[in-house]
Design a protein around this motif. Structure first.
Motif, mmCIF file in Angstrom:
data_model
loop_
_atom_site.group_PDB
_atom_site.id
_atom_site.type_symbol
_atom_site.label_atom_id
_atom_site.label_comp_id
_atom_site.label_asym_id
_atom_site.label_seq_id
_atom_site.Cartn_x
_atom_site.Cartn_y
_atom_site.Cartn_z
ATOM 1 N N LEU A 196 9.960 9.214 -0.230
ATOM 2 C CA LEU A 196 10.502 9.552 -1.643
ATOM 3 C C LEU A 196 11.606 8.321 -1.801
ATOM 4 C CD1 LEU A 196 10.645 13.403 -1.436
ATOM 5 C CD2 LEU A 196 9.118 11.894 -2.731
ATOM 6 N N PRO A 197 11.637 7.692 -2.859
ATOM 7 C CA PRO A 197 10.805 7.727 -3.914
ATOM 8 C C PRO A 197 9.400 7.185 -3.395
ATOM 9 C CG PRO A 197 12.266 6.014 -4.339
ATOM 10 C CD PRO A 197 12.674 6.793 -3.348
ATOM 11 N N PRO A 198 8.458 7.621 -4.009
ATOM 12 C CA PRO A 198 7.045 6.894 -3.918
ATOM 13 C C PRO A 198 7.085 5.220 -3.912
ATOM 14 C CG PRO A 198 6.742 8.480 -5.141
ATOM 15 C CD PRO A 198 8.193 8.391 -5.290
ATOM 16 N N ARG A 199 6.625 4.502 -3.034
ATOM 17 C CA ARG A 199 6.698 3.431 -3.063
ATOM 18 C C ARG A 199 5.514 2.515 -2.042
ATOM 19 N NH1 ARG A 199 12.369 1.734 -0.263
ATOM 20 N NH2 ARG A 199 11.766 -0.332 -0.976
ATOM 21 N N ALA A 200 5.359 1.546 -2.553
ATOM 22 C CA ALA A 200 4.234 0.713 -1.577
ATOM 23 C C ALA A 200 4.871 -0.110 -0.573
ATOM 24 C CB ALA A 200 3.235 -0.058 -2.502
ATOM 25 N N PHE A 201 4.362 -0.131 0.576
ATOM 26 C CA PHE A 201 4.911 -1.185 1.740
ATOM 27 C C PHE A 201 3.855 -2.260 2.168
ATOM 28 C CE2 PHE A 201 7.222 2.782 1.805
ATOM 29 C CZ PHE A 201 8.430 2.555 1.800
ATOM 30 N N SER A 202 4.607 -3.068 2.798
ATOM 31 C CA SER A 202 3.448 -4.354 3.279
ATOM 32 C C SER A 202 3.488 -4.343 4.797
ATOM 33 C CB SER A 202 4.276 -5.392 2.866
ATOM 34 O OG SER A 202 4.055 -5.654 1.282
ATOM 35 N N TYR A 203 4.443 -3.486 5.494
ATOM 36 C CA TYR A 203 4.501 -3.473 7.084
ATOM 37 C C TYR A 203 4.428 -1.923 7.598
ATOM 38 C CZ TYR A 203 6.172 -8.350 6.461
ATOM 39 O OH TYR A 203 6.378 -9.631 6.240
ATOM 40 N N VAL A 204 3.550 -1.843 8.571
ATOM 41 C CA VAL A 204 3.479 -0.687 9.106
ATOM 42 C C VAL A 204 3.638 -0.791 10.499
ATOM 43 C CG1 VAL A 204 2.085 1.477 9.847
ATOM 44 C CG2 VAL A 204 1.679 0.116 7.773
ATOM 45 N N LYS A 205 4.696 -0.029 11.219
ATOM 46 C CA LYS A 205 5.012 -0.191 12.617
ATOM 47 C C LYS A 205 4.344 1.109 13.441
ATOM 48 C CE LYS A 205 9.207 0.620 14.942
ATOM 49 N NZ LYS A 205 10.476 0.403 15.249
ATOM 50 N N SER A 247 8.012 -0.404 7.526
ATOM 51 C CA SER A 247 8.917 -1.253 7.760
ATOM 52 C C SER A 247 9.214 -1.960 6.207
ATOM 53 C CB SER A 247 8.506 -2.073 8.515
ATOM 54 O OG SER A 247 9.556 -3.016 8.768
ATOM 55 N N LEU A 248 10.630 -2.200 6.198
ATOM 56 C CA LEU A 248 10.913 -2.940 5.070
ATOM 57 C C LEU A 248 11.481 -4.344 5.563
ATOM 58 C CD1 LEU A 248 13.487 -0.208 3.623
ATOM 59 C CD2 LEU A 248 11.359 -0.688 3.178
ATOM 60 N N LEU A 249 10.895 -4.942 6.605
ATOM 61 C CA LEU A 249 10.950 -6.171 6.942
ATOM 62 C C LEU A 249 10.639 -7.168 5.727
ATOM 63 C CD1 LEU A 249 9.043 -6.113 10.394
ATOM 64 C CD2 LEU A 249 11.458 -6.068 9.976
ATOM 65 N N GLY A 250 11.531 -8.062 5.427
ATOM 66 C CA GLY A 250 11.145 -9.052 4.452
ATOM 67 C C GLY A 250 11.476 -8.666 3.079
ATOM 68 N N THR A 251 12.162 -7.272 3.063
ATOM 69 C CA THR A 251 12.902 -6.782 1.664
ATOM 70 C C THR A 251 14.164 -6.316 1.926
ATOM 71 O OG1 THR A 251 11.942 -4.621 1.947
ATOM 72 C CG2 THR A 251 10.494 -6.051 1.068
ATOM 73 N N VAL A 270 0.897 -1.272 0.073
ATOM 74 C CA VAL A 270 0.010 0.063 -0.104
ATOM 75 C C VAL A 270 0.934 1.042 0.088
ATOM 76 C CG1 VAL A 270 -1.743 1.413 1.331
ATOM 77 C CG2 VAL A 270 -1.925 -1.185 1.176
ATOM 78 N N HIS A 271 0.508 2.451 -0.885
ATOM 79 C CA HIS A 271 0.924 3.471 -0.910
ATOM 80 C C HIS A 271 0.129 4.172 0.419
ATOM 81 C CE1 HIS A 271 3.412 3.709 -4.308
ATOM 82 N NE2 HIS A 271 2.618 2.907 -4.969
ATOM 83 N N LEU A 272 1.007 4.546 1.619
ATOM 84 C CA LEU A 272 0.231 4.921 2.756
ATOM 85 C C LEU A 272 0.059 6.440 2.768
ATOM 86 C CD1 LEU A 272 2.381 2.959 5.262
ATOM 87 C CD2 LEU A 272 0.064 2.372 4.511
ATOM 88 N N THR A 273 -1.366 6.702 3.389
ATOM 89 C CA THR A 273 -1.609 8.283 3.139
ATOM 90 C C THR A 273 -1.976 8.770 4.495
ATOM 91 O OG1 THR A 273 -3.966 7.817 2.592
ATOM 92 C CG2 THR A 273 -2.321 8.439 0.753
ATOM 93 N N ALA A 274 -2.534 7.842 5.482
ATOM 94 C CA ALA A 274 -3.043 8.314 6.859
ATOM 95 C C ALA A 274 -2.933 6.997 7.544
ATOM 96 C CB ALA A 274 -4.290 9.177 6.697
ATOM 97 N N ILE A 275 -3.148 7.305 8.947
ATOM 98 C CA ILE A 275 -3.583 6.316 9.916
ATOM 99 C C ILE A 275 -4.534 6.965 10.710
ATOM 100 C CG2 ILE A 275 -1.521 7.089 11.569
ATOM 101 C CD1 ILE A 275 -1.245 3.858 11.632
ATOM 102 N N THR A 276 -5.403 5.938 11.120
ATOM 103 C CA THR A 276 -6.512 6.436 12.330
ATOM 104 C C THR A 276 -6.588 5.366 13.440
ATOM 105 O OG1 THR A 276 -8.131 6.718 10.336
ATOM 106 C CG2 THR A 276 -9.047 6.295 12.604
#
Length: 125
Positions: free
Chosen positions: A93-102, A56-60, A24-30
């Motif tokens: 930057l650069p824009p990218r999608a991630f699989s993990y959020v901490k 997080s870049l875990l697993g990458t 996901v390209h993250l934009t906000a958190i609730t």
């Protein structure tokens, strides 16, 4: 959201890493906590206060700077406002999608024994 039906951790600091179902390209958190009105004690001192959000870049592979995570924002959950609060995250930057959020909780509103989080929602595309 019912009193006591939360993710609780010992003390006033803690963290959780959430694996998203897709990149996901993250934009906000609730973040959500209960209100004083529904709290059996009439207080919400177990609510998180100061929070930091990282991707997080875990697993990458490790990025060019050798970092395994990037800070997307810090914010304060305000117990005097609505129980569900959304905070915008800075762009990576650069824009990218991630699989993990901490989610890193740095402090709460005064409970020395535990901190509770009732709901976390991640927004993006």
């Amino acid at each position: 959201v019912s009193p006591g039906s939360c993710w609780a951790f010992k003390g006033h600091q803690g963290q959780v890493v959430i694996k998203l179902p897709a990149r996901v390209h993250l934009t906000a958190i609730t973040v959500q906590h209960i209100t004083k009105d529904v709290s059996p004690s009439g207080t919400v001192i177990s609510a998180p206060k100061d929070i930091a959000v990282f991707v997080s870049l875990l697993g990458t592979s490790v990025d060019a700077d050798g970092e395994e995570e990037s800070l997307l924002g810090t914010f304060t959950y305000n117990v005097e406002k609505e129980p569900m609060q959304t905070f915008p995250l800075k762009d990576v930057l650069p824009p990218r999608a991630f699989s993990y959020v901490k989610l890193l909780v740095k402090s709460n509103w005064g409970n020395p024994w535990y901190t509770c989080i009732y709901r976390v929602q991640v927004h993006g595309r």
